[in-house]
Scaffold this motif. Structure first.
Motif, PDB file in Angstrom:
ATOM      1  N   LEU A 196      62.533  51.399  61.409  1.00  0.00           N
ATOM      2  CA  LEU A 196      61.237  52.018  61.814  1.00  0.00           C
ATOM      3  C   LEU A 196      60.989  51.330  63.184  1.00  0.00           C
ATOM      4  CD1 LEU A 196      58.631  53.503  61.323  1.00  0.00           C
ATOM      5  CD2 LEU A 196      57.691  51.475  60.195  1.00  0.00           C
ATOM      6  N   PRO A 232      59.283  45.656  64.425  1.00  0.00           N
ATOM      7  CA  PRO A 232      58.922  45.670  63.094  1.00  0.00           C
ATOM      8  C   PRO A 232      58.875  44.195  62.315  1.00  0.00           C
ATOM      9  CG  PRO A 232      61.268  46.445  63.405  1.00  0.00           C
ATOM     10  CD  PRO A 232      60.814  46.073  64.848  1.00  0.00           C
ATOM     11  N   ILE A 262      55.428  44.856  60.674  1.00  0.00           N
ATOM     12  CA  ILE A 262      55.620  45.411  59.217  1.00  0.00           C
ATOM     13  C   ILE A 262      54.854  44.309  58.330  1.00  0.00           C
ATOM     14  CG2 ILE A 262      57.000  45.695  57.308  1.00  0.00           C
ATOM     15  CD1 ILE A 262      58.857  47.298  59.301  1.00  0.00           C
ATOM     16  N   ASP A 276      68.343  43.430  49.772  1.00  0.00           N
ATOM     17  CA  ASP A 276      68.284  42.876  51.204  1.00  0.00           C
ATOM     18  C   ASP A 276      68.116  41.779  51.595  1.00  0.00           C
ATOM     19  OD1 ASP A 276      68.648  43.695  53.895  1.00  0.00           O
ATOM     20  OD2 ASP A 276      66.806  44.604  53.928  1.00  0.00           O
ATOM     21  N   GLY A 303      74.673  41.888  60.218  1.00  0.00           N
ATOM     22  CA  GLY A 303      74.710  41.172  61.480  1.00  0.00           C
ATOM     23  C   GLY A 303      76.059  40.825  61.957  1.00  0.00           C
ATOM     24  N   GLU A 328      78.468  40.709  64.623  1.00  0.00           N
ATOM     25  CA  GLU A 328      78.544  41.040  66.126  1.00  0.00           C
ATOM     26  C   GLU A 328      79.872  40.795  66.799  1.00  0.00           C
ATOM     27  OE1 GLU A 328      75.167  38.800  68.006  1.00  0.00           O
ATOM     28  OE2 GLU A 328      73.701  39.659  66.781  1.00  0.00           O
ATOM     29  N   GLY A 347      76.385  45.871  62.093  1.00  0.00           N
ATOM     30  CA  GLY A 347      75.944  44.867  63.008  1.00  0.00           C
ATOM     31  C   GLY A 347      76.209  45.677  64.404  1.00  0.00           C
TER      32      GLY A 347
HETATM   33  P1  C2E Z   1      66.644  44.502  57.758  1.00  0.00           P
HETATM   34  O1  C2E Z   1      66.380  45.663  56.726  1.00  0.00           O
HETATM   35  O2  C2E Z   1      67.468  43.410  57.204  1.00  0.00           O
HETATM   36  O3  C2E Z   1      67.349  45.221  58.930  1.00  0.00           O
HETATM   37  C1  C2E Z   1      68.346  44.837  59.674  1.00  0.00           C
HETATM   38  C2  C2E Z   1      67.767  44.216  60.986  1.00  0.00           C
HETATM   39  O4  C2E Z   1      68.851  43.418  61.811  1.00  0.00           O
HETATM   40  C3  C2E Z   1      67.209  45.307  61.983  1.00  0.00           C
HETATM   41  O5  C2E Z   1      66.248  44.841  62.733  1.00  0.00           O
HETATM   42  C4  C2E Z   1      68.470  45.438  62.837  1.00  0.00           C
HETATM   43  O6  C2E Z   1      68.343  46.118  64.204  1.00  0.00           O
HETATM   44  C5  C2E Z   1      68.979  43.970  63.044  1.00  0.00           C
HETATM   45  N1  C2E Z   1      70.521  44.218  63.252  1.00  0.00           N
HETATM   46  C6  C2E Z   1      71.404  44.981  62.905  1.00  0.00           C
HETATM   47  N2  C2E Z   1      72.754  44.421  63.430  1.00  0.00           N
HETATM   48  C7  C2E Z   1      72.499  43.286  64.012  1.00  0.00           C
HETATM   49  C8  C2E Z   1      73.197  42.472  64.590  1.00  0.00           C
HETATM   50  O7  C2E Z   1      74.583  42.440  64.726  1.00  0.00           O
HETATM   51  N3  C2E Z   1      72.704  41.273  65.089  1.00  0.00           N
HETATM   52  C9  C2E Z   1      71.398  40.984  65.104  1.00  0.00           C
HETATM   53  N4  C2E Z   1      70.878  39.873  65.664  1.00  0.00           N
HETATM   54  N5  C2E Z   1      70.474  41.824  64.577  1.00  0.00           N
HETATM   55  C10 C2E Z   1      71.050  43.027  63.839  1.00  0.00           C
HETATM   56  P2  C2E Z   1      64.895  45.652  62.997  1.00  0.00           P
HETATM   57  O8  C2E Z   1      65.240  47.022  63.220  1.00  0.00           O
HETATM   58  O9  C2E Z   1      64.298  44.693  64.060  1.00  0.00           O
HETATM   59  O10 C2E Z   1      64.043  45.499  61.432  1.00  0.00           O
HETATM   60  C11 C2E Z   1      63.828  43.978  61.096  1.00  0.00           C
HETATM   61  C12 C2E Z   1      63.188  44.239  59.632  1.00  0.00           C
HETATM   62  O11 C2E Z   1      61.988  44.739  59.578  1.00  0.00           O
HETATM   63  C13 C2E Z   1      64.257  44.861  58.875  1.00  0.00           C
HETATM   64  O12 C2E Z   1      65.470  43.991  58.423  1.00  0.00           O
HETATM   65  C14 C2E Z   1      63.447  45.091  57.739  1.00  0.00           C
HETATM   66  O13 C2E Z   1      63.181  44.099  57.010  1.00  0.00           O
HETATM   67  C15 C2E Z   1      62.069  45.752  58.307  1.00  0.00           C
HETATM   68  N6  C2E Z   1      61.949  47.196  58.505  1.00  0.00           N
HETATM   69  C16 C2E Z   1      62.613  47.817  59.377  1.00  0.00           C
HETATM   70  N7  C2E Z   1      62.252  49.260  59.121  1.00  0.00           N
HETATM   71  C17 C2E Z   1      61.463  49.031  58.040  1.00  0.00           C
HETATM   72  C18 C2E Z   1      60.855  50.137  57.297  1.00  0.00           C
HETATM   73  O14 C2E Z   1      60.698  51.223  57.523  1.00  0.00           O
HETATM   74  N8  C2E Z   1      60.100  49.740  56.127  1.00  0.00           N
HETATM   75  C19 C2E Z   1      59.919  48.488  55.900  1.00  0.00           C
HETATM   76  N9  C2E Z   1      59.189  47.956  54.711  1.00  0.00           N
HETATM   77  N10 C2E Z   1      60.554  47.435  56.609  1.00  0.00           N
HETATM   78  C20 C2E Z   1      61.411  47.983  57.694  1.00  0.00           C
END
Ligand code: C2E
Ligand code: MG
Ligand code: MG
Length: 261
Positions: A39, A51, A55, A157, A213, A215, A233
Motif C-alpha cells: 500500500l 506505510p 499503517i 510475515d 530483503g 539486496e 528484495g
Molecule cells: P512487509 O509486509 O514485510 O513488506 C516488505 C517491506 O520491505 C516493504 O516495505 C518493501 O518495500 C520492503 N522491501 C522489499 N524489498 C526490500 C529490500 O531489498 N530492502 C529493504 N530495505 N526493504 C525492502 P513497505 O512497502 O514500506 O511496507 C512496510 C510494511 O507495511 C510491510 O512490511 C507491511 O507490514 C505493511 N504494509 C504494506 N502494505 C500493507 C497493506 O496493504 N496492509 C497492511 N495491513 N500492511 C501493509
C-alpha cells in the motif's frame, strides 16, 4: 500523529491510496512466483507517507478495515487481469492487519471477493504476522484452516522480528514462512546458522520459505545455498506500479538476469 490521522480519514474516498507490486522470485527457476501488494499513500498535504508510519496509526484508530478491504479488492482485481492475460498461475500476496483478521466475517469476505473476480483460492496468499495469530492460537488456527480450505495460502510475515519461536511454527496452520530481512542481513556478520536452523525446521514440517530483503548477489547466493525457496528484495525489483509489473511478466527471462554469476 494527530496530523496523520486527520489526513488519513477520507484518504480512501479522495483516492489518495494506491497499491504497488513487488515480485517474489522462485530461486531455483528464476521465475516470478507471486506479487506482494504494498500500500502507498500520497497525501496532497503531507506528501508521500510510509506505510510503516501510517499503517500502525490506521490500526490504532480503527481505520484499517476499510483500507484493508480496498487493498484486497484492488489486488484481486489486478491478479485476475494478469492471470487471464499473462500468467495463469500468478499469485498475489496481501498483508492483513490483526483487526482485519479478527473480524467475524473475514473468511466470508475473502471468499466472496475471490468469487466476484472469478478467482480460485490458489490465486491469493494472505500475509499475517505473529501479532495477529498468537493472541488466541486456537481461534486463529480455526480461521486459518477455513481460509486454507478455500485454497488460499497463508504466510507468516516478518519471521524473526518478534517472539518468533520455532516451536509455534509446528502448531500454526500456515503454508509459508517469510524470513525477515534483518535475519538475511545478519547472515553477513553472524554466518548462516540462524537462517539455516529456521529453514531446516520449516522445511521439515513442509513449509515454503521466502527470504525477504535480498539486496545483493551475495545474499541471494547465501539463501539459495541454504535452500530457501523464494526470494524478494531490491536485487530483483523494488515495489512497482501495476504497469511496470505487467511489463516484467512479459519479459520471460527477466529474473535470470539477476542470477548469481
Ligand atoms: P512487509 O509486509 O514485510 O513488506 C516488505 C517491506 O520491505 C516493504 O516495505 C518493501 O518495500 C520492503 N522491501 C522489499 N524489498 C526490500 C529490500 O531489498 N530492502 C529493504 N530495505 N526493504 C525492502 P513497505 O512497502 O514500506 O511496507 C512496510 C510494511 O507495511 C510491510 O512490511 C507491511 O507490514 C505493511 N504494509 C504494506 N502494505 C500493507 C497493506 O496493504 N496492509 C497492511 N495491513 N500492511 C501493509
Ligand atoms: Mg508482507
Ligand atoms: Mg515482511
Amino acid at each position: 500523529m494527530h496530523q496523520i490521522e486527520l489526513h488519513l480519514r477520507g484518504a480512501l474516498e479522495r483516492q489518495e491510496l494506491s497499491v504497488l507490486y513487488q515480485p517474489l522470485v522462485t530461486l531455483a527457476s528464476n521465475t516470478i512466483h507471486s506479487a506482494e501488494a504494498l500500500l502507498r499513500w500520497h497525501s496532497p498535504v503531507l506528501g508521500g507517507v510510509s506505510p510503516a508510519t501510517f499503517i500502525p496509526i490506521a490500526e490504532q484508530r480503527g481505520l484499517i478495515v476499510p483500507i484493508g478491504d480496498w487493498v484486497l479488492e484492488t489486488a484481486l482485481q489486478q491478479v485476475s487481469q494478469w492471470r487471464s492475460g499473462k500468467d495463469p498461475h500468478l499469485q498475489v500476496s496481501v498483508n492483513v492487519s490483526p483487526q482485519q483478521f479478527d473480524q467475524d466475517n473475514f473468511v466470508e469476505k475473502v471468499q466472496s471477493k475471490l468469487a466476484h473476480w472469478g478467482l480460485p483460492g490458489e490465486a491469493l496468499v494472505l500475509e499475517l504476522t505473529e501479532g495477529s495469530l498468537l493472541v488466541d492460537l486456537e481461534a486463529s488456527n480455526t480461521k486459518l484452516a477455513q481460509l486454507r480450505g478455500l485454497g488460499v495460502q497463508v504466510a507468516l510475515d516478518d519471521f524473526g522480528t518478534g517472539y518468533s519461536s520455532l516451536a509455534y511454527l509446528r502448531t500454526l496452520q500456515v503454508d509459508v514462512v517469510k524470513i525477515d530481512r534483518s535475519f538475511i542481513w545478519a547472515m553477513q556478520h553472524e554466518g548462516p546458522t540462524f537462517v539455516q536452523a529456521i529453514v531446516q525446521i520449516a522445511h521439515h514440517i513442509g513449509l515454503k520459505i521466502v527470504a525477504e530483503g535480498i539486496e545483493t548477489v551475495e545474499q541471494r547466493r547465501g539463501v539459495q545455498a541454504l535452500s530457501c525457496d523464494v526470494g524478494q528484495g531490491y536485487l530483483f525489483a523494488r515495489p512497482l506500479a501495476p504497469q511496470q509489473f505487467g511489463a516484467l511478466l512479459d519479459q520471460e527471462d527477466w529474473a535470470s538476469q539477476r542470477r548469481t554469476p
